[in-house]
Design a protein around this motif. Structure first.
Motif, mmCIF file in Angstrom:
data_model
loop_
_atom_site.group_PDB
_atom_site.id
_atom_site.type_symbol
_atom_site.label_atom_id
_atom_site.label_comp_id
_atom_site.label_asym_id
_atom_site.label_seq_id
_atom_site.Cartn_x
_atom_site.Cartn_y
_atom_site.Cartn_z
ATOM 1 N N GLU A 76 55.597 115.304 50.717
ATOM 2 C CA GLU A 76 56.472 114.992 49.572
ATOM 3 C C GLU A 76 56.900 116.247 48.825
ATOM 4 N N LYS A 77 56.009 117.205 48.675
ATOM 5 C CA LYS A 77 56.330 118.413 47.912
ATOM 6 C C LYS A 77 57.274 119.360 48.657
ATOM 7 N N TRP A 80 63.630 117.167 50.468
ATOM 8 C CA TRP A 80 64.882 117.636 49.859
ATOM 9 C C TRP A 80 64.920 117.421 48.352
ATOM 10 N N LYS A 81 64.305 116.334 47.872
ATOM 11 C CA LYS A 81 64.325 116.038 46.442
ATOM 12 C C LYS A 81 63.682 117.163 45.634
ATOM 13 N N LYS A 82 62.673 117.823 46.211
ATOM 14 C CA LYS A 82 62.020 118.937 45.525
ATOM 15 C C LYS A 82 63.023 120.064 45.268
ATOM 16 N N GLN A 84 66.369 119.620 45.299
ATOM 17 C CA GLN A 84 67.463 119.041 44.509
ATOM 18 C C GLN A 84 67.118 118.977 43.017
ATOM 19 N N ASP A 85 65.852 118.798 42.698
ATOM 20 C CA ASP A 85 65.429 118.672 41.300
ATOM 21 C C ASP A 85 65.261 120.009 40.598
ATOM 22 N N ALA A 86 65.285 121.108 41.353
ATOM 23 C CA ALA A 86 65.086 122.433 40.754
ATOM 24 C C ALA A 86 66.311 122.829 39.930
ATOM 25 N N SER A 87 66.075 123.417 38.782
ATOM 26 C CA SER A 87 67.182 123.837 37.908
ATOM 27 C C SER A 87 67.204 125.353 37.695
ATOM 28 N N GLU A 133 73.975 121.125 45.706
ATOM 29 C CA GLU A 133 74.812 119.975 45.347
ATOM 30 C C GLU A 133 75.730 119.604 46.506
#
Length: 400
Positions: A76-77, A80-82, A84-87, A133
């Motif tokens: 999980e870590k 792709w969501k990991k 995608q969530d990075a700012s 994005e």
């Protein structure tokens, strides 16, 4: 029903990602971050799709956490969501995700971590955010694809598109598709063959060998496909390319094949092959004369090239030495190997006297990216048909 992702759409998608990178890095470097992000997204999406299917038949713990049920295990870590969530510090996140995936999947070691995405001068956060994005637009799991071959096609598209921009660097790893196909057709690999490309670059020769066998009705899974590559970035990209083409069971090593051949058996002897196929770097610096004279594998029995910038016959002799008793090789070489004097004359003479040169094919000028050096194909055959013995022939190709 949602429209499937086609190669044409994916190609346009990748071309648009190159526009995002333009200005931060040279065009010659576009391939690496584009393919890395595409592959990270692909692995994550396919893992999730496979886990969801498994969950219908197995406990959730097995579906999502048992690596034995997945071709590639993506915790999980590291999905792709990991990313995608990075700012902020996006490159650091990509690096970390890459390290985790390689740790969980030894077959992927070197595929992602050969580039530092935390180099903010080359990969600033705003550029990476825009790239992420952009790659968030399509789900790349199998159920959303027209067919799985589109990733291999996409890789080849990127290689060809940016080969001119990459200059000499690209010349080391990219051989035009038509030339690759010519070499494969000359070799005619068969089901069950052991095939090696000792200067494998992006892996195209091995991939097209597998395609040839499949088109002839054979099973590519029965092939032994080995390669070695000196450039670490190309080594990682080669392995990615092979995986994206759906080819399994390959062995790709990273090291200078002239100094440290790594495709060895348990006794430390050179592995032998039915077919050898290669486009080695023309006129590479040759500073190994003292080393070659003490070569543990006895590869340079016909002579040691003496000129500093002419390692051509060192490569050719290595390829000859890894052929089995009935082996055949198709080698792209500079035409200088056909007429230069000195030690190269003696090496060439020894090859002719051994009668293992089957044919020489002259290729058109300016055929390769980043070099105008006239090239040829040398066919070596340790099992020449009786009618061809003592009779090597030469062909001049005006077009390929």
């Amino acid at each position: 029903m949602a429209q499937k992702l086609t190669f044409q759409t994916l190609k346009q998608h990748l071309d648009a990602s190159a526009d995002i990178l333009r200005g931060d890095i040279d065009a010659s470097e576009f391939r690496q971050p584009i393919m890395t992000l595409l592959f990270l997204r692909r692995l994550s999406d396919q893992f999730i799709e496979n886990a969801e299917k498994l969950e219908k038949k197995h406990p959730k713990e097995i579906a999502w956490n048992d690596a034995d049920y997945h071709d590639f295990f993506i915790p999980e870590k590291a999905r792709w969501k990991k990313i995608q969530d990075a700012s902020e510090n996006i490159g650091e996140v990509i690096n970390k995700v890459s390290e985790i995936i390689e740790h969980e999947n030894p077959s992927l070691v070197g595929v992602f971590t050969n580039t530092d995405y935390n180099d903010k001068k080359r990969f600033p956060d705003d550029t990476l955010l825009e790239m992420i994005e952009h790659f968030g637009k399509y789900n790349l799991a199998n159920s959303n694809l027209e067919n799985e071959d589109i990733f291999g096609q996409a890789y080849e598209h990127l290689l060809e598109r940016f080969a001119d921009s990459a200059g000499k660097t690209a010349g080391e790893f990219f051989t035009p598709r038509e030339v690759v196909q010519l070499l494969v057709e000359l070799l005619e690999p068969e089901d069950g063959d052991k095939i090696c490309d000792p200067t494998c670059g992006s892996g195209g020769m091995l991939i097209w060998s597998a395609k040839f066998v499949k088109e002839k009705g054979g099973n590519p899974k029965n092939l032994v496909l080995h390669g070695q590559e000196r450039n670490y970035g190309n080594f990682g990209m080669c392995r990615m390319n092979i995986i994206l083409h759906g080819i399994q069971g390959t062995r790709i090593e990273h090291e200078n094949v002239l100094r440290h051949p790594l495709l060895l058996d348990k006794r430390g002897s050179l592995l032998k092959y039915d077919k050898v196929i290669a486009n080695y770097p023309f006129s590479q610096n040759w500073n190994e004369k003292d080393y070659a004279s003490k070569d543990s594998w006895n590869r340079f029995t016909f002579g040691i090239p003496s000129a500093k910038k002419r390692a051509d016959f060192a490569f050719i002799q290595h390829m000859y030495s890894i052929l089995n008793d009935k082996g055949k090789a198709a080698i792209i070489s500079s035409q200088g190997t056909l007429f230069r004097g000195g030690s190269e004359y003696e090496i060439r003479k020894a090859f002719i006297e051994m009668d293992h040169i089957e044919s020489i094919i002259s290729l058109p000028a300016n055929l390769f990216y980043a070099t105008g050096i006239p090239a040829c194909v040398i066919i070596l055959n340790k099992n020449k048909p009786k009618k061809e013995k003592q009779n090597p022939f030469r062909i001049c190709c005006k077009r390929v």
